[in-house]
Scaffold this motif. Structure first.
Motif, short mmCIF file in Angstrom:
data_model
loop_
_atom_site.label_atom_id
_atom_site.label_comp_id
_atom_site.label_asym_id
_atom_site.label_seq_id
_atom_site.Cartn_x
_atom_site.Cartn_y
_atom_site.Cartn_z
N UNK A 1 0.82 -1.21 0.00
CA UNK A 1 0.00 0.00 0.00
C UNK A 1 0.85 1.26 0.00
N UNK A 2 2.13 1.11 0.33
CA UNK A 2 3.06 2.24 0.24
C UNK A 2 3.88 2.17 -1.04
N UNK A 3 3.59 1.16 -1.89
CA UNK A 3 4.37 0.96 -3.11
C UNK A 3 3.47 0.89 -4.35
N UNK A 4 2.29 1.52 -4.26
CA UNK A 4 1.46 1.62 -5.45
C UNK A 4 0.17 0.83 -5.43
N UNK A 5 0.01 -0.13 -4.53
CA UNK A 5 -1.24 -0.88 -4.47
C UNK A 5 -2.33 -0.01 -3.84
N UNK A 6 -3.56 -0.18 -4.32
CA UNK A 6 -4.70 0.56 -3.76
C UNK A 6 -5.44 -0.26 -2.71
N UNK A 7 -5.46 -1.57 -2.86
CA UNK A 7 -6.18 -2.46 -1.96
C UNK A 7 -5.30 -3.69 -1.72
N UNK A 8 -5.11 -4.05 -0.46
CA UNK A 8 -4.30 -5.23 -0.12
C UNK A 8 -5.18 -6.23 0.62
N UNK A 9 -4.94 -7.51 0.36
CA UNK A 9 -5.67 -8.59 1.02
C UNK A 9 -4.65 -9.48 1.73
N UNK A 10 -4.81 -9.62 3.03
CA UNK A 10 -3.88 -10.42 3.82
C UNK A 10 -4.60 -11.41 4.71
N UNK A 11 -3.81 -12.20 5.42
CA UNK A 11 -4.37 -13.24 6.29
C UNK A 11 -4.20 -12.90 7.77
N UNK A 12 -3.78 -11.68 8.05
CA UNK A 12 -3.72 -11.18 9.42
C UNK A 12 -4.37 -9.80 9.43
N UNK A 13 -4.87 -9.34 10.57
CA UNK A 13 -5.46 -7.99 10.60
C UNK A 13 -4.44 -6.96 10.14
N UNK A 14 -4.87 -5.97 9.37
CA UNK A 14 -3.93 -4.97 8.86
C UNK A 14 -3.43 -4.05 9.96
N UNK A 15 -2.29 -3.41 9.75
CA UNK A 15 -1.79 -2.43 10.73
C UNK A 15 -2.81 -1.31 10.93
N UNK A 16 -2.80 -0.73 12.12
CA UNK A 16 -3.78 0.30 12.45
C UNK A 16 -3.57 1.58 11.65
N UNK A 17 -2.45 1.69 10.97
CA UNK A 17 -2.20 2.87 10.14
C UNK A 17 -3.03 2.86 8.87
N UNK A 18 -3.67 1.73 8.56
CA UNK A 18 -4.52 1.63 7.38
C UNK A 18 -5.97 1.43 7.77
N UNK A 19 -6.86 1.77 6.86
CA UNK A 19 -8.27 1.44 7.01
C UNK A 19 -8.46 0.00 6.58
#
Length: 307
Positions: A134-152
């Protein structure tokens, strides 16, 4: 050189006369003629031949005309994109996810997009670093752990880890298998750096069980292929291949599975569009895999922290 003047050049070439061109672009004839002359002085080339009060393209004008059309088209496209950005719309959306998620979740979802949806692109990334995209050009990321609180972010789906067996297997008439039964068989799994394997290991450890025989593969497709040959039970999260039969793996705390989450930059100019995109993806997962994959308490999108 102004885009407006280039439009005047194009109008004269297309309409065949200054009078008709002036009407088409909504300016007076003297103003149009004056600005075309100013452009000719600026570039040092006569674009038109003046013939008894009429204008026709010169050889230089005929060569210049395609360039003028291209510049005007680019300017109009730039205005359109700027208007979309100002309105929070996206022309393109880049989705980052692990390979299995791209294949089994994202790609089928993209097949349902509407003509007015953003043009999609995908970026394959390992789970451990997917949110950094998300800091390298992606608009939406999908992961298998909760995202960092710095992101929505929001919970997307709880997808099962399946035990796959051939249609001739003695379990092929069943829809579920207990973890205790499963570990007694030869298992074909991915390595421990893959989340389906981690979910299986966690369930086995929590139940205080142990594997009887386990073989690791780097590819879930290969694990299924070996299972199709009758050499063991493939335990992966992929959709079924090779006509294998899926079995849910039951534990006292529920089926073995992995959770998917989405994340995006809350300050993104298209955050509202991305949020709607993520919500549609969550609904697609339920439509594709059943109501049971919806997280028990789906989190509403959380706002990014104030900077």
């Amino acid at each position: 050189m102004e885009i407006r003047t280039l439009r005047y050049v194009i109008a004269v070439a297309d309409e065949g006369s200054v009078t008709a061109a002036a009407t088409a672009v909504h300016v007076t004839q003297p103003s149009l003629s004056r600005q075309i002359r100013q452009l000719e002085r600026e570039i040092g080339v006569d674009l038109f031949v003046r013939d008894e009060g009429r204008l026709r393209l010169s050889a230089a004008g005929a060569e210049f005309l395609p360039v003028a059309r291209s510049l005007v088209a680019q300017a109009e496209a730039a205005h359109g994109i700027a208007a979309s950005i100002a309105a929070g719309r996206l022309q393109h959306i880049t989705i980052a996810a692990p390979g299995t998620t791209l294949t089994d979740v994202v790609a089928p979802f993209l097949a349902t997009l509407e003509p007015d949806d953003p043009m999609p692109a995908v970026l394959e990334e390992v789970p451990a670093s997917v949110y950094t995209t998300l800091t390298r050009g992606a608009d939406l990321a999908i992961g298998t752990t909760p995202p960092p609180v710095t992101f929505t972010g929001m919970a997307l789906a709880d997808l099962p880890v399946w035990a796959y067996v051939p249609r001739t297997h003695d379990w092929a008439h069943r829809g579920h298998i207990s973890l205790e039964e499963l570990v007694e068989r030869r298992l074909l799994t991915q390595r421990q750096d893959f989340h389906p394997r981690r979910a299986l290991d966690s369930a086995v450890a929590s139940a205080r069980l142990a594997y009887t025989e386990l073989h690791e593969f780097g590819s879930p497709e290969v694990a299924q292929a070996v299972a199709a040959s009758g050499r063991g039970v493939a335990v992966v999260s992929d959709d079924p291949r090779f006509d294998l039969h899926p079995l849910a793996i039951d534990t006292p705390s529920g089926p073995v599975g992995i959770s998917l989450y989405t994340a995006w930059d809350g300050g993104h100019h298209g955050a509202a569009t991305i949020s709607r995109f993520a919500t549609r993806l969550a609904a697609f997962c339920v439509a594709r895999y059943g109501e049971q994959v919806a997280p028990p308490r789906r989190r509403a999108p959380r706002p990014a922290p104030a900077s």
